[in-house]
Design a protein around this motif. Structure first.
Motif, PDB file in Angstrom:
ATOM      1  N   UNK A 136       1.958   4.767   0.462  1.00  0.00           N
ATOM      2  CA  UNK A 136       1.362   4.790   1.802  1.00  0.00           C
ATOM      3  C   UNK A 136       1.558   6.166   2.412  1.00  0.00           C
ATOM      4  N   UNK A 137       0.534   6.680   3.069  1.00  0.00           N
ATOM      5  CA  UNK A 137       0.599   8.017   3.659  1.00  0.00           C
ATOM      6  C   UNK A 137       1.598   8.092   4.809  1.00  0.00           C
ATOM      7  N   UNK A 138       1.733   6.979   5.567  1.00  0.00           N
ATOM      8  CA  UNK A 138       2.589   6.992   6.753  1.00  0.00           C
ATOM      9  C   UNK A 138       2.819   5.549   7.209  1.00  0.00           C
ATOM     10  N   UNK A 139       3.554   5.403   8.306  1.00  0.00           N
ATOM     11  CA  UNK A 139       3.844   4.057   8.824  1.00  0.00           C
ATOM     12  C   UNK A 139       2.570   3.354   9.293  1.00  0.00           C
ATOM     13  N   UNK A 140       1.615   4.098   9.830  1.00  0.00           N
ATOM     14  CA  UNK A 140       0.362   3.472  10.251  1.00  0.00           C
ATOM     15  C   UNK A 140      -0.332   2.806   9.062  1.00  0.00           C
ATOM     16  N   UNK A 141      -0.293   3.445   7.916  1.00  0.00           N
ATOM     17  CA  UNK A 141      -0.910   2.872   6.719  1.00  0.00           C
ATOM     18  C   UNK A 141      -0.186   1.600   6.284  1.00  0.00           C
ATOM     19  N   UNK A 142       1.121   1.576   6.444  1.00  0.00           N
ATOM     20  CA  UNK A 142       1.889   0.369   6.115  1.00  0.00           C
ATOM     21  C   UNK A 142       1.531  -0.746   7.093  1.00  0.00           C
ATOM     22  N   UNK A 143       1.482  -0.424   8.386  1.00  0.00           N
ATOM     23  CA  UNK A 143       1.080  -1.425   9.390  1.00  0.00           C
ATOM     24  C   UNK A 143      -0.332  -1.922   9.120  1.00  0.00           C
ATOM     25  N   UNK A 144      -1.222  -1.007   8.747  1.00  0.00           N
ATOM     26  CA  UNK A 144      -2.595  -1.412   8.426  1.00  0.00           C
ATOM     27  C   UNK A 144      -2.624  -2.384   7.251  1.00  0.00           C
ATOM     28  N   UNK A 145      -1.775  -2.153   6.263  1.00  0.00           N
ATOM     29  CA  UNK A 145      -1.710  -3.056   5.109  1.00  0.00           C
ATOM     30  C   UNK A 145      -1.202  -4.432   5.535  1.00  0.00           C
ATOM     31  N   UNK A 146      -0.194  -4.451   6.411  1.00  0.00           N
ATOM     32  CA  UNK A 146       0.303  -5.725   6.946  1.00  0.00           C
ATOM     33  C   UNK A 146      -0.798  -6.400   7.755  1.00  0.00           C
ATOM     34  N   UNK A 147      -1.502  -5.618   8.569  1.00  0.00           N
ATOM     35  CA  UNK A 147      -2.591  -6.167   9.386  1.00  0.00           C
ATOM     36  C   UNK A 147      -3.680  -6.768   8.506  1.00  0.00           C
ATOM     37  N   UNK A 148      -4.058  -6.057   7.470  1.00  0.00           N
ATOM     38  CA  UNK A 148      -5.120  -6.543   6.591  1.00  0.00           C
ATOM     39  C   UNK A 148      -4.708  -7.838   5.894  1.00  0.00           C
ATOM     40  N   UNK A 149      -3.462  -7.902   5.480  1.00  0.00           N
ATOM     41  CA  UNK A 149      -2.946  -9.130   4.875  1.00  0.00           C
ATOM     42  C   UNK A 149      -3.006 -10.280   5.883  1.00  0.00           C
ATOM     43  N   UNK A 150      -2.536 -10.022   7.103  1.00  0.00           N
ATOM     44  CA  UNK A 150      -2.564 -11.046   8.148  1.00  0.00           C
ATOM     45  C   UNK A 150      -3.972 -11.491   8.491  1.00  0.00           C
ATOM     46  N   UNK A 151      -4.898 -10.550   8.550  1.00  0.00           N
ATOM     47  CA  UNK A 151      -6.288 -10.894   8.852  1.00  0.00           C
ATOM     48  C   UNK A 151      -6.866 -11.782   7.757  1.00  0.00           C
TER      49      UNK A 151
END
Length: 190
Positions: free
Chosen positions: A54-69
């Motif tokens: 992951x490039x940064x924490x935002x990318x990690x959060x985005x991955x969590x968000x995508x999983x949740x969605x």
């Protein structure tokens, strides 16, 4: 299995582990506590390994968000299909609010924190399209009118979820609010 296949499988497993660890840490302690250092400690890999995925924490959060969605899309689908046609709106509303309450950190990553994910564009991720289409489908065929209704109910549900979570509206009146919301949307003029 070739060495390349094994490395790819191990990389995918590390990727999954990082997402799971970030989500668990955020759900337990909040997103403000999720740092690459804490994640590296939790998954027992170095910070450079995390940055290799992951490039940064935002990318990690985005991955969590995508999983949740993706999870939300499936819950909305199950709720809509299990309900009688005239109860589809209530079913998706209930499923949405239950998900938001059960997974507050994932929900926050999905719909409250800054993200690079685009909505309503050619770049919208498939899980987000699927979740939105489930909301649209609760109103009937996919068309512009039903999409507008879905946007409005989504906004209303998001507001309810955030206000409930922050304690700004009482949980004791939730059923009444839900009844009113469903009545408003179920009787929306064509």
């Amino acid at each position: 299995m070739t060495a390349t296949e094994r490395r790819e499988r191990q990389r995918a497993e590390r990727h999954r582990l990082i997402i799971t660890a970030a989500r668990e840490l955020a759900e337990a302690e909040g997103w403000e506590t999720v740092t690459t250092r804490r994640l590296a400690d939790k998954v027992e890999y170095s910070q450079p390994v995390l940055y290799g995925h992951f490039a940064n924490m935002e990318a990690i959060r985005d991955a969590v968000a995508l999983e949740g969605i993706g999870e939300l899309a499936e819950l909305l689908r199950e709720a809509r299909l299990a309900a009688a046609e005239h109860e589809a709106i209530r079913a998706i509303c209930t499923a949405y609010l239950e998900f938001a309450a059960a997974h507050p950190a994932a929900y926050q990553a999905m719909f409250s924190l800054p993200t690079s994910m685009k909505s309503a564009s050619d770049e919208t991720p498939a899980p987000l399209r699927a979740a939105f289409n489930e909301m649209v489908s609760a109103f009937g065929p996919v068309n512009d009118r039903n999409a507008a209704l879905a946007e409005l109910i989504w906004g209303s549900l998001h507001g309810m979820a955030v206000l409930l979570r922050s304690g700004r509206i009482p949980p004791s009146a939730q059923e009444q609010r839900l009844n009113l919301l469903v009545a408003l949307f179920a009787n929306a003029p064509a």
